[in-house]
Scaffold this motif. Structure first.
Motif, short mmCIF file in Angstrom:
data_model
loop_
_atom_site.label_atom_id
_atom_site.label_comp_id
_atom_site.label_asym_id
_atom_site.label_seq_id
_atom_site.Cartn_x
_atom_site.Cartn_y
_atom_site.Cartn_z
N PRO A 196 0.81 -1.22 0.00
CA PRO A 196 0.00 0.00 0.00
C PRO A 196 0.84 1.27 0.00
CG PRO A 196 -0.09 -1.08 2.14
CD PRO A 196 0.58 -2.03 1.20
N ALA A 197 0.46 2.20 -0.85
CA ALA A 197 1.09 3.52 -0.84
C ALA A 197 0.55 4.31 0.34
CB ALA A 197 0.79 4.24 -2.15
N ASP A 198 1.24 5.36 0.73
CA ASP A 198 0.73 6.20 1.82
C ASP A 198 -0.53 6.92 1.32
OD1 ASP A 198 1.43 9.16 0.93
OD2 ASP A 198 3.20 7.94 0.49
N PRO A 199 -1.40 7.34 2.24
CA PRO A 199 -2.69 7.94 1.84
C PRO A 199 -2.56 9.09 0.86
CG PRO A 199 -2.70 7.46 4.19
CD PRO A 199 -1.30 7.20 3.71
N ALA A 200 -1.58 9.95 1.05
CA ALA A 200 -1.43 11.10 0.14
C ALA A 200 -1.09 10.64 -1.27
CB ALA A 200 -0.35 12.05 0.66
N THR A 201 -0.21 9.65 -1.38
CA THR A 201 0.16 9.13 -2.70
C THR A 201 -1.03 8.43 -3.34
OG1 THR A 201 2.46 8.87 -2.02
CG2 THR A 201 1.73 7.60 -3.93
N GLN A 202 -1.78 7.67 -2.55
CA GLN A 202 -2.96 7.00 -3.09
C GLN A 202 -3.94 8.02 -3.66
OE1 GLN A 202 -5.01 3.99 -0.89
NE2 GLN A 202 -3.15 3.16 0.03
N SER A 203 -4.17 9.09 -2.93
CA SER A 203 -5.11 10.12 -3.38
C SER A 203 -4.61 10.80 -4.66
CB SER A 203 -5.30 11.16 -2.27
OG SER A 203 -6.19 12.18 -2.68
N ALA A 204 -3.32 11.13 -4.70
CA ALA A 204 -2.76 11.78 -5.89
C ALA A 204 -2.79 10.84 -7.09
CB ALA A 204 -1.33 12.23 -5.60
N ASN A 205 -2.46 9.57 -6.86
CA ASN A 205 -2.47 8.61 -7.96
C ASN A 205 -3.87 8.40 -8.50
OD1 ASN A 205 0.25 8.21 -7.99
ND2 ASN A 205 0.22 6.24 -6.95
N TRP A 206 -4.86 8.36 -7.59
CA TRP A 206 -6.22 8.13 -8.05
C TRP A 206 -6.72 9.31 -8.88
CZ3 TRP A 206 -9.14 4.25 -9.00
CH2 TRP A 206 -10.49 4.45 -9.29
N ALA A 207 -6.43 10.52 -8.43
CA ALA A 207 -6.84 11.71 -9.20
C ALA A 207 -6.20 11.69 -10.58
CB ALA A 207 -6.46 12.98 -8.44
N ALA A 208 -4.92 11.34 -10.63
CA ALA A 208 -4.22 11.28 -11.92
C ALA A 208 -4.78 10.17 -12.79
CB ALA A 208 -2.73 11.07 -11.68
N PHE A 209 -5.08 9.04 -12.18
CA PHE A 209 -5.64 7.89 -12.90
C PHE A 209 -6.97 8.26 -13.55
CE2 PHE A 209 -8.32 4.01 -12.73
CZ PHE A 209 -7.59 3.19 -13.57
N GLU A 210 -7.85 8.92 -12.80
CA GLU A 210 -9.16 9.29 -13.32
C GLU A 210 -9.06 10.39 -14.39
OE1 GLU A 210 -11.81 10.08 -9.86
OE2 GLU A 210 -12.96 8.50 -10.85
N GLN A 211 -8.11 11.30 -14.22
CA GLN A 211 -8.00 12.44 -15.13
C GLN A 211 -7.12 12.15 -16.34
OE1 GLN A 211 -6.65 15.68 -12.64
NE2 GLN A 211 -8.31 15.32 -11.17
N GLY A 212 -6.50 10.98 -16.38
CA GLY A 212 -5.67 10.60 -17.51
C GLY A 212 -4.37 11.36 -17.62
N ARG A 213 -3.78 11.67 -16.48
CA ARG A 213 -2.50 12.40 -16.49
C ARG A 213 -1.57 11.76 -15.47
NH1 ARG A 213 -2.14 14.76 -11.75
NH2 ARG A 213 -4.00 15.51 -10.66
N PRO A 214 -0.27 11.94 -15.61
CA PRO A 214 0.67 11.46 -14.59
C PRO A 214 0.43 12.22 -13.29
CG PRO A 214 1.81 11.96 -16.64
CD PRO A 214 0.42 12.52 -16.77
N PRO A 215 0.74 11.61 -12.14
CA PRO A 215 0.50 12.31 -10.86
C PRO A 215 1.39 13.52 -10.64
CG PRO A 215 1.66 10.24 -10.53
CD PRO A 215 1.24 10.27 -11.95
N LEU A 216 2.60 13.50 -11.22
CA LEU A 216 3.51 14.62 -11.10
C LEU A 216 3.77 15.18 -12.49
CD1 LEU A 216 6.09 13.16 -8.55
CD2 LEU A 216 4.20 14.73 -8.10
N GLN A 217 3.33 16.38 -12.72
CA GLN A 217 3.50 16.99 -14.04
C GLN A 217 4.94 17.44 -14.25
OE1 GLN A 217 1.26 17.08 -16.38
NE2 GLN A 217 -0.34 16.15 -15.14
N ALA A 218 5.51 17.06 -15.36
CA ALA A 218 6.87 17.51 -15.67
C ALA A 218 6.84 18.99 -16.03
CB ALA A 218 7.43 16.70 -16.82
N PRO A 219 7.87 19.73 -15.69
CA PRO A 219 7.90 21.16 -16.05
C PRO A 219 7.98 21.33 -17.55
CG PRO A 219 10.03 20.45 -15.20
CD PRO A 219 9.08 19.30 -14.98
N PRO A 220 7.43 22.40 -18.09
CA PRO A 220 7.48 22.60 -19.54
C PRO A 220 8.91 22.73 -20.03
CG PRO A 220 6.77 24.60 -18.41
CD PRO A 220 6.80 23.52 -17.39
N ALA A 221 9.15 22.27 -21.25
CA ALA A 221 10.50 22.33 -21.83
C ALA A 221 10.90 23.79 -21.99
CB ALA A 221 10.53 21.60 -23.16
N SER A 222 12.16 24.09 -21.70
CA SER A 222 12.66 25.48 -21.81
C SER A 222 13.03 25.76 -23.25
CB SER A 222 13.85 25.67 -20.89
OG SER A 222 14.87 24.72 -21.19
#
Length: 222
Positions: A196-222
């Protein structure tokens, strides 16, 4: 007398009730062929899917039955030579359980027995099967959060799960445990390697999973 509600939620629930009846009949038939009753088959399956060292209270919590019922079932499985009881190194007042080789063989026979529900599922297209699995993941997670069922070993709650790590791919997610891309059809409701992931990671992963995006957004290319 008021008319019964006839919305889609009611109809879906009715459908689950009918499928549950057939699943129960499947279990009775497969367990009977193996010389077990359905509860014995469920307990044996629970033990077979987990590392050695399961405690009776874990079985009771997962199946939603009393400790006395689990004790009776384990006694029967012990007499049949399908489980082993050992002293629990973490708790001298408890025992640790594991299936015997014969128990694993019997469980495999039950798991692969002819199933009316499995035969019906095979008739669905791959896309329908994947969509149904996704809906099950969401339902199980909701029931778990509502404390209606015990904690399940879902991919989406595991610390190895990386949602949408491969966007645009047919296998958009990633399992760090096996270091491989996985698709919706690969998601598990009960994974033996689940941590099990910690609760905060679980919540972030679930939001990303439902929204179709990675949980941590990479910064825009310079």
């Amino acid at each position: 007398m008021s008319e019964p509600t006839n919305d889609i939620v009611t109809r879906l629930r009715e459908g689950f009730e009918r499928i549950a009846l057939v699943l129960r009949a499947d279990l009775w038939a497969a367990a009977g062929e193996a010389g077990l009753n359905p509860t014995q088959a469920q307990v044996l399956g629970f033990l077979a899917a987990r590392p050695p060292g399961v405690r009776p209270k874990d079985i009771a919590a997962h199946l939603g039955v009393s400790a006395a019922s689990v004790t009776d079932t384990l006694n029967a499985l012990d007499r049949k030579g399908l489980v082993l009881r050992q002293a629990d190194p973490a708790d001298a007042r408890s025992v640790a359980l594991r299936p015997t080789a014969e128990g694993l063989r019997i469980n495999q026979a039950i798991a692969t027995a002819a199933s009316q529900v499995a035969a019906a599922l095979v008739q669905l297209s791959p896309a329908e099967q994947a969509n149904l699995l996704l809906a099950q993941v969401k339902l199980v997670r909701s029931l778990q959060l509502a404390d209606a069922i015990p904690v399940q070993r879902l991919c989406v709650t595991c610390r190895h799960f990386r949602p949408n790590a491969h966007p645009g791919s047919a296998h958009p997610h990633h399992c760090a445990f096996v270091n491989a891309a996985i698709g919706t059809e690969d998601l598990r409701l009960d994974c033996g390697e689940h941590e099990p992931a910690d609760p905060a990671t679980q919540s972030a992963n679930w939001a990303a999973f439902e929204q179709g995006r990675p949980p941590l957004q990479a910064p825009p290319a310079s």
